[in-house]
Design a protein around this motif. Sequence first.
Motif, PDB file in Angstrom:
ATOM      1  N   ILE A 187       0.846  -1.201   0.000  1.00  0.00           N
ATOM      2  CA  ILE A 187       0.000   0.000   0.000  1.00  0.00           C
ATOM      3  C   ILE A 187       0.883   1.253   0.000  1.00  0.00           C
ATOM      4  O   ILE A 187       0.562   2.265  -0.631  1.00  0.00           O
ATOM      5  N   ARG A 247       2.167   1.756  -3.456  1.00  0.00           N
ATOM      6  CA  ARG A 247       1.104   2.329  -4.283  1.00  0.00           C
ATOM      7  C   ARG A 247       1.037   3.854  -4.090  1.00  0.00           C
ATOM      8  O   ARG A 247       0.928   4.611  -5.054  1.00  0.00           O
ATOM      9  N   ALA A 248       1.113   4.277  -2.836  1.00  0.00           N
ATOM     10  CA  ALA A 248       1.084   5.724  -2.561  1.00  0.00           C
ATOM     11  C   ALA A 248       2.269   6.419  -3.231  1.00  0.00           C
ATOM     12  O   ALA A 248       2.137   7.503  -3.801  1.00  0.00           O
ATOM     13  N   SER A 257       1.549   6.685  -7.017  1.00  0.00           N
ATOM     14  CA  SER A 257       0.623   7.785  -7.321  1.00  0.00           C
ATOM     15  C   SER A 257       1.332   9.121  -7.230  1.00  0.00           C
ATOM     16  O   SER A 257       1.196   9.983  -8.090  1.00  0.00           O
ATOM     17  N   SER A 258       2.076   9.262  -6.151  1.00  0.00           N
ATOM     18  CA  SER A 258       2.771  10.514  -5.923  1.00  0.00           C
ATOM     19  C   SER A 258       3.778  10.780  -7.040  1.00  0.00           C
ATOM     20  O   SER A 258       3.882  11.903  -7.547  1.00  0.00           O
ATOM     21  N   ARG A 302       1.902  11.921 -10.171  1.00  0.00           N
ATOM     22  CA  ARG A 302       1.390  13.285 -10.053  1.00  0.00           C
ATOM     23  C   ARG A 302       2.501  14.311 -10.225  1.00  0.00           C
ATOM     24  O   ARG A 302       2.335  15.310 -10.921  1.00  0.00           O
ATOM     25  N   ILE A 330      -6.061  11.004 -11.525  1.00  0.00           N
ATOM     26  CA  ILE A 330      -6.005   9.619 -11.035  1.00  0.00           C
ATOM     27  C   ILE A 330      -7.386   9.362 -10.482  1.00  0.00           C
ATOM     28  O   ILE A 330      -7.784   9.978  -9.490  1.00  0.00           O
ATOM     29  N   LYS A 355     -11.172   6.993 -10.035  1.00  0.00           N
ATOM     30  CA  LYS A 355     -11.894   5.725  -9.949  1.00  0.00           C
ATOM     31  C   LYS A 355     -12.818   5.570 -11.152  1.00  0.00           C
ATOM     32  O   LYS A 355     -13.547   6.501 -11.511  1.00  0.00           O
ATOM     33  N   GLU A 414     -14.618  -1.544  -9.079  1.00  0.00           N
ATOM     34  CA  GLU A 414     -14.076  -0.186  -9.154  1.00  0.00           C
ATOM     35  C   GLU A 414     -12.570  -0.295  -9.264  1.00  0.00           C
ATOM     36  O   GLU A 414     -11.938  -1.069  -8.559  1.00  0.00           O
ATOM     37  N   THR A 446      -8.767   1.955 -10.638  1.00  0.00           N
ATOM     38  CA  THR A 446      -8.214   3.310 -10.673  1.00  0.00           C
ATOM     39  C   THR A 446      -7.403   3.520 -11.948  1.00  0.00           C
ATOM     40  O   THR A 446      -6.549   2.704 -12.271  1.00  0.00           O
ATOM     41  N   LEU A 490      -3.874   1.901 -12.877  1.00  0.00           N
ATOM     42  CA  LEU A 490      -2.953   2.055 -11.741  1.00  0.00           C
ATOM     43  C   LEU A 490      -2.835   0.750 -10.953  1.00  0.00           C
ATOM     44  O   LEU A 490      -1.738   0.375 -10.517  1.00  0.00           O
ATOM     45  N   ASP A 540       2.351  14.695   1.390  1.00  0.00           N
ATOM     46  CA  ASP A 540       3.422  13.735   1.068  1.00  0.00           C
ATOM     47  C   ASP A 540       4.667  14.059   1.896  1.00  0.00           C
ATOM     48  O   ASP A 540       5.286  13.171   2.482  1.00  0.00           O
ATOM     49  N   ASP A 556      -1.161   8.517   0.638  1.00  0.00           N
ATOM     50  CA  ASP A 556      -2.383   8.619  -0.161  1.00  0.00           C
ATOM     51  C   ASP A 556      -2.929   7.203  -0.362  1.00  0.00           C
ATOM     52  O   ASP A 556      -2.317   6.397  -1.046  1.00  0.00           O
ATOM     53  N   GLU A 595      -6.402   4.902  -1.271  1.00  0.00           N
ATOM     54  CA  GLU A 595      -7.753   4.984  -1.817  1.00  0.00           C
ATOM     55  C   GLU A 595      -8.715   4.097  -1.041  1.00  0.00           C
ATOM     56  O   GLU A 595      -8.395   2.964  -0.700  1.00  0.00           O
ATOM     57  N   PHE A 614      -1.262   2.558   9.569  1.00  0.00           N
ATOM     58  CA  PHE A 614      -0.669   3.412   8.528  1.00  0.00           C
ATOM     59  C   PHE A 614      -0.256   4.783   9.059  1.00  0.00           C
ATOM     60  O   PHE A 614       0.430   5.525   8.394  1.00  0.00           O
TER      61      PHE A 614
END
Lengths: 589, 589
Positions: A138, A141-142, A145-146, A149, A212, A214, A228, A230, A535, B153, B159, B161, B206
């Motif tokens: 997880i 994954r963050a 994404s970061s 972006r 990013i 859903k 769902e 992403t 993603l 961040d 981040d 989801e 987390f």
Amino acid sequence: MRSIYCGQLNKSHVDQEVELCGWINKRRDLGGLIFVDLRDREGLVQVVFDPEVEGLMDTANKLRQEFCVQLKGVVRARPDSQVNKDMATGEVEILGTSLTIINRSEPLPLDFNQQNSEERRLKYRYLDLRRLEMSDRIKLRAKASSFVRRFLDDNGFLDIETPVLTKATPEGARDYLVPSRVHKGSFYALPQSPQLFKQLLMMSGFDRYYQIVKCFRDEDLRADRQPEFTQIDLETSFMSSDEVRAMTEKMIREMWQSLLDVDLGDFPVMPYSEAMRLYGSDKPDLRNPMQLVDVADLVKDVEFKVFSGPANDEKGRVAVLTVPGGAELSRKQIDDYTKFIGIYGAKGLAWMKVNDRAAGVEGVQSPIAKFLNEEVINQLLERTNAQSGDIILFGADKRNVVNEAMGALRLKIGVDLGITDLDSWKPLWVVDFPMFEEDDEGTLHAVHHPFTAPKGISPEELEANPAGALSDAYDMVLNGYEVGGGSVRIHNAEMQETAFRILGIEAQEQQDKFGFLLDALKYGTPPHAGLAFGLDRLVMLLCGTDNIRDVIAFPKTTQASCLLTDAPSKANADALTELALDVVAKDAE
Amino acid sequence: MRSIYCGQLNKSHVDQEVELCGWINKRRDLGGLIFVDLRDREGLVQVVFDPEVEGLMDTANKLRQEFCVQLKGVVRARPDSQVNKDMATGEVEILGTSLTIINRSEPLPLDFNQQNSEERRLKYRYLDLRRLEMSDRIKLRAKASSFVRRFLDDNGFLDIETPVLTKATPEGARDYLVPSRVHKGSFYALPQSPQLFKQLLMMSGFDRYYQIVKCFRDEDLRADRQPEFTQIDLETSFMSSDEVRAMTEKMIREMWQSLLDVDLGDFPVMPYSEAMRLYGSDKPDLRNPMQLVDVADLVKDVEFKVFSGPANDEKGRVAVLTVPGGAELSRKQIDDYTKFIGIYGAKGLAWMKVNDRAAGVEGVQSPIAKFLNEEVINQLLERTNAQSGDIILFGADKRNVVNEAMGALRLKIGVDLGITDLDSWKPLWVVDFPMFEEDDEGTLHAVHHPFTAPKGISPEELEANPAGALSDAYDMVLNGYEVGGGSVRIHNAEMQETAFRILGIEAQEQQDKFGFLLDALKYGTPPHAGLAFGLDRLVMLLCGTDNIRDVIAFPKTTQASCLLTDAPSKANADALTELALDVVAKDAE
């Protein structure tokens, strides 16, 4: 409440007093001392409670797995003999000086020391996510994404949100519907992608858009699908497909470099037709070096109808896969592969072992050798360049069946026999897709979507020969997964109307469904092109797992259920009355 | 296709050849030359087409507003006399050397030179967004999101989801429901917030979570509400409410600094009770210096029942607002304000003009003076510190009515009379909310939500006096808007069960709805606290607009419709059959 994370401690902190918060990962009692591994999101550290420190042992004695605690202590180096090389913080330990139990824990319903059923893991997801293996995913994954972006921000892309409550769009899959209370009897649809909105944003002049976001598909779920999911969704104006590919390839390359320290190199570009010819797939896994070889021309005239039939059928294909070292496959193994390709509709698996290449026809062993003459066998050996010890596997059927069956067989054998280099990374672009594909009833469907531009032809030319038209679309494929796909879009009304017409969407339906798009195309629409990455799949690859649920914090089962919260669930009757809805049948439950 | 954006050109580019893409914003013909303002997302630049450049004028002559073009040209400085100071690129212009019309435009259905109805703007949203005023707002929104993400961040927030297809949660508003096809007769709910999921993420360890996430409420819409809205949602473990406030205050302060070059300073902290007492509101607009002053004790014994009634009622309130310079208000204006507070249930507006403060009772003018004795009037003048020229306005009713009516009146008069400094920024924190509020039937409701922790009391103390309990909740208020709110959460099962019980949620319902949460609280839950900002509102404030639809690319109307795509719309019958649903009444349409 803390001065540092457990997992960040190292020799540079020796002699410092620290405050830590976290969970008891493990407790051991040894020689009057109590040792615990304390865990937080950054990792583990060993804490020692010593009776010589006053007033601690009563509390320490109460500690059990997953108790949430706060403690103070002094960092000290472990003696060389006790350094734990398997632990990031293994050179140090904490001598506890104060300890507070914040919250106790009952014994867990999951056993962290062994495999738990996925059902149980999903029901107690909040506990499963405590395992460092899961929390690391997880966290990655963050980071992914970061990274995306920042890359897109730095390249002038604007993050613009598009609606979730929207109108049914024609991505081809089934929409999730949301009943409207204000407009009774009407429904919103959850977006399968923000396709039309991002095109409208280009018409508005935003030039570069990303999100990013859903997206939703009410389809029967496969192992790597979720209701769902992403998307990294982007769109650009005034850029060619080459430029869009170059920019997004750079993004993925830098992402792999940054997150995995892996250089993906330049991505080769392969036309769809070549991918199908060589790999039987539009998302070839190039970690596997085996390729299909067409041999229809060699077997056109043999008596063996299984071969000559498809070889003479313009919708047929006869292709072989030469497996290095495959002559050692047992009868049983070959039978299993025959069954395997049966899933894809193949009726059998003809084979030819090359025991001694130098001996020519004498050196081959095959149940079908008797149906083929010597010349054909020699030509086959030559064309496949088969070596002693190889096996040649035959696919002969309708083209689709051969592609699917032999494509899947290639993947399976590649892994089974260790031919595929699973530790390597093999990206590529697949381009030049056909605009349309024909279904069994002869109806044309859009291979990408109805907004994809054809490559280099006019509306008239497209209408004259739709089946022959190529689209300006592109898919990014990584290790056999389609990780992203996109296209140049149609940017004038005439071409868009032509595409709709070819797809059997007549004028009235065009107006009803896409009137706003056709309208918008009248007001100086710029050329535009875009792409969407999955993603979830990208992160799955980054994490080295093939279970998409492992990279989603709260995933659904293949039955589209959330086992944690027990969704979906019954709605209360008042809510349905307000929506003017009635549930008419429950027998399918 | 371009070498630079139009809006980026300046004197440093003089003599360079540039390639531009964009839209014709305006065309003027002058002395045989054609001048156009070319627009792209970064702004405008003037392009000149001169007949001395061969082969251009035929094409240039065809240019009309909103044609999409590509052109080459040379940047040249404008003579001093022609510099346009109102235009960022006004010191230069482009001498066109080649011109291609990419796409023509029909005459627009919107007139960019005048106000268009909002209905028309929403129907042709893609054109409305071409106006620089609108595209600047959407760009500022993207910058705001990006700023928030980088800040979080950089502060160790992950981040993560959370699901959109989820279970109905008890935020208090009506859920949007999504029928399940697999589980017929069951429904997902779209989240009103990711509240429970973010708490579960804290239970997973987390430590710091955030998400910029769409949330949904099926409520009757007000001007500043949308059925789908965007939250900056965050949650932390092991942090106190002070620490959460300090961190998020820093984020907003740095955001204003970075995006507007405005220093918001330190945010004052105000208890809820003080906010209600001084401003009649839990989101006071401190740009307006006027405060309510309680005077119940002064009018307890007057004959005037309108005052003495509420003054002697423990649920009543008598408070006054002293308006500087308000003695000049006309009878008509006072009547209008009386009508205005009628919206909030106030039955009238008593007033007292202070014409000459030095003259004491002789100097006041008021229809109710005759009901008050001299001593009371003098005490009123003294307590309000009213000056000559002021007006004192009276609110006397149930406490709620006085707070709402006088709070709203304070805001309205502040703006009407120029008392409110609309160019200033006044942030604050409101804290120490009551845990519960009682409705007219005497039922208790959670002021924040049922997961909010009480401040400094045990479950037993909470149960003993729920109406008196304060919560550890906090709202961030900026210029009278609640821009964010949050709380410390309950982190043990006993307290959570107590809170549920007080709210009338009995054991069985607790299990059905929140069983997973109560379960999760058993396994070493950390103390946690969080907050959610309304991104739409923050951006509205950043942009200086009070129309939330101006900061959303594709907003819905107050009827929850999308005028662009015509959503919601009829579903096809097959889809409803698959969902086992029937529309039972359409008369409300």
